[in-house]
Design a protein around this motif. Sequence first.
Motif, PDB file in Angstrom:
ATOM      1  N   TRP A 395       0.761   2.376  36.850  1.00 51.13           N
ATOM      2  CA  TRP A 395       0.885   1.199  37.708  1.00 51.13           C
ATOM      3  C   TRP A 395      -0.233   0.183  37.458  1.00 51.13           C
ATOM      4  O   TRP A 395      -0.059  -1.004  37.701  1.00 51.13           O
ATOM      5  CB  TRP A 395       0.994   1.569  39.186  1.00 51.13           C
ATOM      6  N   ILE A 396      -1.356   0.625  36.929  1.00 50.63           N
ATOM      7  CA  ILE A 396      -2.424  -0.328  36.574  1.00 50.63           C
ATOM      8  C   ILE A 396      -2.018  -1.139  35.342  1.00 50.63           C
ATOM      9  O   ILE A 396      -2.111  -2.367  35.320  1.00 50.63           O
ATOM     10  CB  ILE A 396      -3.750   0.409  36.328  1.00 50.63           C
ATOM     11  N   ILE A 397      -1.558  -0.437  34.301  1.00 52.79           N
ATOM     12  CA  ILE A 397      -1.189  -1.107  33.045  1.00 52.79           C
ATOM     13  C   ILE A 397       0.007  -2.035  33.264  1.00 52.79           C
ATOM     14  O   ILE A 397       0.036  -3.167  32.749  1.00 52.79           O
ATOM     15  CB  ILE A 397      -0.896  -0.073  31.944  1.00 52.79           C
ATOM     16  N   PHE A 398       0.990  -1.583  34.035  1.00 48.11           N
ATOM     17  CA  PHE A 398       2.176  -2.417  34.282  1.00 48.11           C
ATOM     18  C   PHE A 398       1.788  -3.701  35.018  1.00 48.11           C
ATOM     19  O   PHE A 398       2.315  -4.782  34.727  1.00 48.11           O
ATOM     20  CB  PHE A 398       3.219  -1.645  35.081  1.00 48.11           C
ATOM     21  N   GLN A 399       0.875  -3.596  35.968  1.00 42.94           N
ATOM     22  CA  GLN A 399       0.413  -4.791  36.677  1.00 42.94           C
ATOM     23  C   GLN A 399      -0.337  -5.734  35.735  1.00 42.94           C
ATOM     24  O   GLN A 399      -0.180  -6.957  35.822  1.00 42.94           O
ATOM     25  CB  GLN A 399      -0.513  -4.398  37.835  1.00 42.94           C
ATOM     26  N   ILE A 400      -1.155  -5.175  34.858  1.00 42.26           N
ATOM     27  CA  ILE A 400      -1.908  -6.004  33.919  1.00 42.26           C
ATOM     28  C   ILE A 400      -0.964  -6.782  33.012  1.00 42.26           C
ATOM     29  O   ILE A 400      -1.175  -7.976  32.738  1.00 42.26           O
ATOM     30  CB  ILE A 400      -2.879  -5.128  33.097  1.00 42.26           C
ATOM     31  N   ILE A 401       0.095  -6.107  32.535  1.00 43.84           N
ATOM     32  CA  ILE A 401       1.066  -6.783  31.662  1.00 43.84           C
ATOM     33  C   ILE A 401       1.722  -7.943  32.398  1.00 43.84           C
ATOM     34  O   ILE A 401       1.799  -9.073  31.877  1.00 43.84           O
ATOM     35  CB  ILE A 401       2.127  -5.780  31.163  1.00 43.84           C
ATOM     36  N   ALA A 402       2.208  -7.698  33.626  1.00 46.37           N
ATOM     37  CA  ALA A 402       2.851  -8.763  34.399  1.00 46.37           C
ATOM     38  C   ALA A 402       1.864  -9.889  34.698  1.00 46.37           C
ATOM     39  O   ALA A 402       2.211 -11.073  34.658  1.00 46.37           O
ATOM     40  CB  ALA A 402       3.423  -8.192  35.698  1.00 46.37           C
ATOM     41  N   ALA A 403       0.613  -9.519  34.987  1.00 40.66           N
ATOM     42  CA  ALA A 403      -0.405 -10.527  35.314  1.00 40.66           C
ATOM     43  C   ALA A 403      -0.753 -11.381  34.101  1.00 40.66           C
ATOM     44  O   ALA A 403      -0.990 -12.590  34.230  1.00 40.66           O
ATOM     45  CB  ALA A 403      -1.658  -9.845  35.852  1.00 40.66           C
ATOM     46  N   LEU A 404      -0.790 -10.769  32.918  1.00 42.40           N
ATOM     47  CA  LEU A 404      -1.057 -11.539  31.705  1.00 42.40           C
ATOM     48  C   LEU A 404       0.012 -12.608  31.496  1.00 42.40           C
ATOM     49  O   LEU A 404      -0.290 -13.765  31.185  1.00 42.40           O
ATOM     50  CB  LEU A 404      -1.107 -10.608  30.486  1.00 42.40           C
ATOM     51  N   GLY A 405       1.259 -12.208  31.667  1.00 41.66           N
ATOM     52  CA  GLY A 405       2.353 -13.168  31.502  1.00 41.66           C
ATOM     53  C   GLY A 405       2.300 -14.280  32.529  1.00 41.66           C
ATOM     54  O   GLY A 405       2.433 -15.463  32.189  1.00 41.66           O
ATOM     55  N   SER A 406       2.095 -13.918  33.784  1.00 43.32           N
ATOM     56  CA  SER A 406       2.075 -14.934  34.836  1.00 43.32           C
ATOM     57  C   SER A 406       0.865 -15.860  34.684  1.00 43.32           C
ATOM     58  O   SER A 406       0.948 -17.059  34.964  1.00 43.32           O
ATOM     59  CB  SER A 406       2.063 -14.273  36.209  1.00 43.32           C
ATOM     60  N   GLY A 407      -0.269 -15.322  34.219  1.00 39.79           N
ATOM     61  CA  GLY A 407      -1.450 -16.141  34.022  1.00 39.79           C
ATOM     62  C   GLY A 407      -1.246 -17.233  32.982  1.00 39.79           C
ATOM     63  O   GLY A 407      -1.769 -18.343  33.116  1.00 39.79           O
ATOM     64  N   MET A 408      -0.454 -16.943  31.942  1.00 39.92           N
ATOM     65  CA  MET A 408      -0.195 -17.936  30.907  1.00 39.92           C
ATOM     66  C   MET A 408       0.672 -19.083  31.411  1.00 39.92           C
ATOM     67  O   MET A 408       0.639 -20.197  30.870  1.00 39.92           O
ATOM     68  CB  MET A 408       0.465 -17.263  29.700  1.00 39.92           C
ATOM     69  N   VAL A 409       1.451 -18.819  32.451  1.00 39.95           N
ATOM     70  CA  VAL A 409       2.396 -19.822  32.966  1.00 39.95           C
ATOM     71  C   VAL A 409       1.848 -20.548  34.186  1.00 39.95           C
ATOM     72  O   VAL A 409       2.121 -21.735  34.400  1.00 39.95           O
ATOM     73  CB  VAL A 409       3.743 -19.141  33.311  1.00 39.95           C
ATOM     74  N   LEU A 410       1.052 -19.845  34.980  1.00 45.78           N
ATOM     75  CA  LEU A 410       0.659 -20.279  36.321  1.00 45.78           C
ATOM     76  C   LEU A 410       0.250 -21.741  36.413  1.00 45.78           C
ATOM     77  O   LEU A 410       0.797 -22.502  37.205  1.00 45.78           O
ATOM     78  CB  LEU A 410      -0.482 -19.380  36.826  1.00 45.78           C
ATOM     79  N   ASN A 411      -0.704 -22.172  35.603  1.00 41.46           N
ATOM     80  CA  ASN A 411      -1.221 -23.535  35.710  1.00 41.46           C
ATOM     81  C   ASN A 411      -0.956 -24.402  34.486  1.00 41.46           C
ATOM     82  O   ASN A 411      -1.579 -25.448  34.319  1.00 41.46           O
ATOM     83  CB  ASN A 411      -2.723 -23.508  36.005  1.00 41.46           C
ATOM     84  N   THR A 412      -0.019 -23.966  33.649  1.00 47.02           N
ATOM     85  CA  THR A 412       0.376 -24.803  32.517  1.00 47.02           C
ATOM     86  C   THR A 412       1.710 -25.493  32.766  1.00 47.02           C
ATOM     87  O   THR A 412       2.150 -26.302  31.938  1.00 47.02           O
ATOM     88  CB  THR A 412       0.462 -23.965  31.227  1.00 47.02           C
ATOM     89  N   LEU A 413       2.350 -25.194  33.897  1.00 44.02           N
ATOM     90  CA  LEU A 413       3.624 -25.839  34.216  1.00 44.02           C
ATOM     91  C   LEU A 413       3.415 -27.284  34.675  1.00 44.02           C
ATOM     92  O   LEU A 413       4.156 -28.187  34.268  1.00 44.02           O
ATOM     93  CB  LEU A 413       4.362 -25.048  35.302  1.00 44.02           C
ATOM     94  N   LEU A 414       2.426 -27.520  35.525  1.00 47.03           N
ATOM     95  CA  LEU A 414       2.216 -28.874  36.033  1.00 47.03           C
ATOM     96  C   LEU A 414       1.881 -29.876  34.931  1.00 47.03           C
ATOM     97  O   LEU A 414       2.478 -30.964  34.899  1.00 47.03           O
ATOM     98  CB  LEU A 414       1.131 -28.872  37.114  1.00 47.03           C
ATOM     99  N   PRO A 415       0.949 -29.592  34.012  1.00 42.56           N
ATOM    100  CA  PRO A 415       0.706 -30.551  32.924  1.00 42.56           C
ATOM    101  C   PRO A 415       1.960 -30.841  32.101  1.00 42.56           C
ATOM    102  O   PRO A 415       2.173 -31.985  31.666  1.00 42.56           O
ATOM    103  CB  PRO A 415      -0.375 -29.873  32.070  1.00 42.56           C
ATOM    104  N   ALA A 416       2.797 -29.829  31.891  1.00 41.99           N
ATOM    105  CA  ALA A 416       4.038 -30.042  31.143  1.00 41.99           C
ATOM    106  C   ALA A 416       5.005 -30.921  31.929  1.00 41.99           C
ATOM    107  O   ALA A 416       5.715 -31.750  31.351  1.00 41.99           O
ATOM    108  CB  ALA A 416       4.693 -28.692  30.831  1.00 41.99           C
ATOM    109  N   PHE A 417       5.028 -30.760  33.243  1.00 37.10           N
ATOM    110  CA  PHE A 417       5.884 -31.600  34.084  1.00 37.10           C
ATOM    111  C   PHE A 417       5.390 -33.047  34.082  1.00 37.10           C
ATOM    112  O   PHE A 417       6.186 -33.991  34.062  1.00 37.10           O
ATOM    113  CB  PHE A 417       5.894 -31.050  35.517  1.00 37.10           C
ATOM    114  N   GLN A 418       4.067 -33.240  34.065  1.00 35.84           N
ATOM    115  CA  GLN A 418       3.486 -34.583  34.102  1.00 35.84           C
ATOM    116  C   GLN A 418       3.559 -35.301  32.754  1.00 35.84           C
ATOM    117  O   GLN A 418       3.579 -36.529  32.707  1.00 35.84           O
ATOM    118  CB  GLN A 418       2.016 -34.502  34.528  1.00 35.84           C
TER     119      GLN A 418
END
Length: 591
Positions: A395-418
């Motif tokens: 459950w630690i590794i699975f969370q890290i994998i999901a967190a890595l993916g979400s971290g890459m998207v989290l704050n790069t969506l707004l600049p792309a929208f703008q």
Amino acid sequence: MGVETESEPREENGLRGEEGSEEAIAKPPPMKRGFQFWTIIFTLCVTGLLGALENTVVATSMPTIVKDLNIGDNYVWITNAFFLTSAAVQPLFGQLANVFGRRWLTMFIVAVFTLGSGICGGANGANMLIIGRAVQGIGSGGINMIVDVIVSDLVPLRERGNFIAIVLTVYSIGSSMGPFVGGIIVQRTTWRWVFYINLPVGGFSLVLLFLFLHTNYERNTTFAQKVKRIDYIGNMIIMGATAAVLCALTYGGSRYAWSSWRIIVPLVLGLAGMVIFMIFEQSRFCREPVVPPRLFKNRTSLVVFINTYLFTVLLYWVLFFIPVYFQAILGSSPARAGVQMLPITLVAIPGAVIAVIILSKFGKYKALHMVGFIILTLGMGLFAYLDRYSSDAEWIIFQIIAALGSGMVLNTLLPAFQAPLAESDQAAATATWAFMRSFGNIWGVAIPASIFNNQFNKYAHRISDVSVRQLLSNGHAYEHASDTFIDSLNDPVKSEVIGVFSDSLKLVWLVSIAFCGLACILVIFEKEVPLRKELDTDYGMVGEDAIQAEKGDIPDAEKARADTSDTSQKGDIPDAEKARADTSDTSQRLG
């Protein structure tokens, strides 16, 4: 809403087309980032810290609060009232930021959040607490939006990631401290300090905003003229539609069946209201739309807007159902479950910081989105393998994998929208994007909850104790997903209930793969729009002379020179013409 081909130049905003080269114009001189600039960044970090603390501190203290105030099944509105007001006011705040400027609106937003915290801390019953949370939500929605808007005013799009990273770093510290702070507060004092802790932080933020946040705004119109610019009808429609949808999603599958008219009517009215809102915003009756339709007339912004919704749904999908696994299946206490979720916090937010720095360095967001959503898909799918026998490493590794993916998207969506939009639309674009993010929060709880409750009903026959089976069926399983309830059962019923919880969660995670997959497909249709390296805004910092002019510390005769100094930051007209422009053009803005 029509969609233009993205090879065409953008209309009348002086920007390059998505595939075109930069126009042959003189680049403005780089802005000086001295004491004033960095004090504003520091102020935004303190302001953002309010939201960071609140998100995690309250979550770990909620069971204690519900029990102490005897809130019962209305506990859901402690969260949903916050979500509702947070989402509903963001388009309005975006419009107010353009009409009245950033400074006083930001101070108002922080004051509202602080007031809501005081109401929550002094609550003597469920109604007062829910009202306080609604007031807090207004402030929180505004804080999340206005911080991004002000950063957009200060630095060009290509460089924004570096400064968003600074704000995010402080935010991550606050989020990481939240569970521990909440636990210590509840154990050592009273849950009321969970809310009272915001009062000194909010007060400090207000002082900093008053002293340092001096930005331009439109001065050449009267208050009455500014008030007329607000899209009252559009704001009322979107607020009412958001409220109707949230009411339906709150009680659907729990208090009432999804087929009940009490759920269908508000849900249909809410979704119909969203459609009516979009039609009204494009009509001739709406002179200044709160959500301008032109924001969606290019493919990239439209795709990113949809993916913002999908990503936020998935984010809350994890945040609300990973605790069910820890508490109902592994038997962890709420405090321990908060600690077990640290891999998400400790990886996702620092990962988001790294992602926005990479975006600033290379100016490419499509690859970040594609890789991020693919990794997030893998992580969500792996959650389906978790059961009562899974090891800590899994459950630690699975969370890290999901967190890595979400971290890459989290704050790069707004600049792309703008990116494809004019600088003049940055406040409206940021507020609209923030609204969709908040709207996704609501569905991110409702969709997996509906799947989970339906699956639980399907497997409930395996629970041999009739009374326990009835207690947990028909939408009540989620609210009983705690170690306290599970430990109150005796075997074999305890083992049966854990098994039903485990099997019900598997489909929750498997369905999330479809949402991730859709986001991956949509990324294909994004285009790499060059991120602007120049800044052309009417709402940027003002010079020292302008600040003194605003305070009345220098004669009126010198205010024109203050305006001239401010306008020259943009480099739009030759030096020799700036004085003439200031004295003849009453439309110059000063803040």
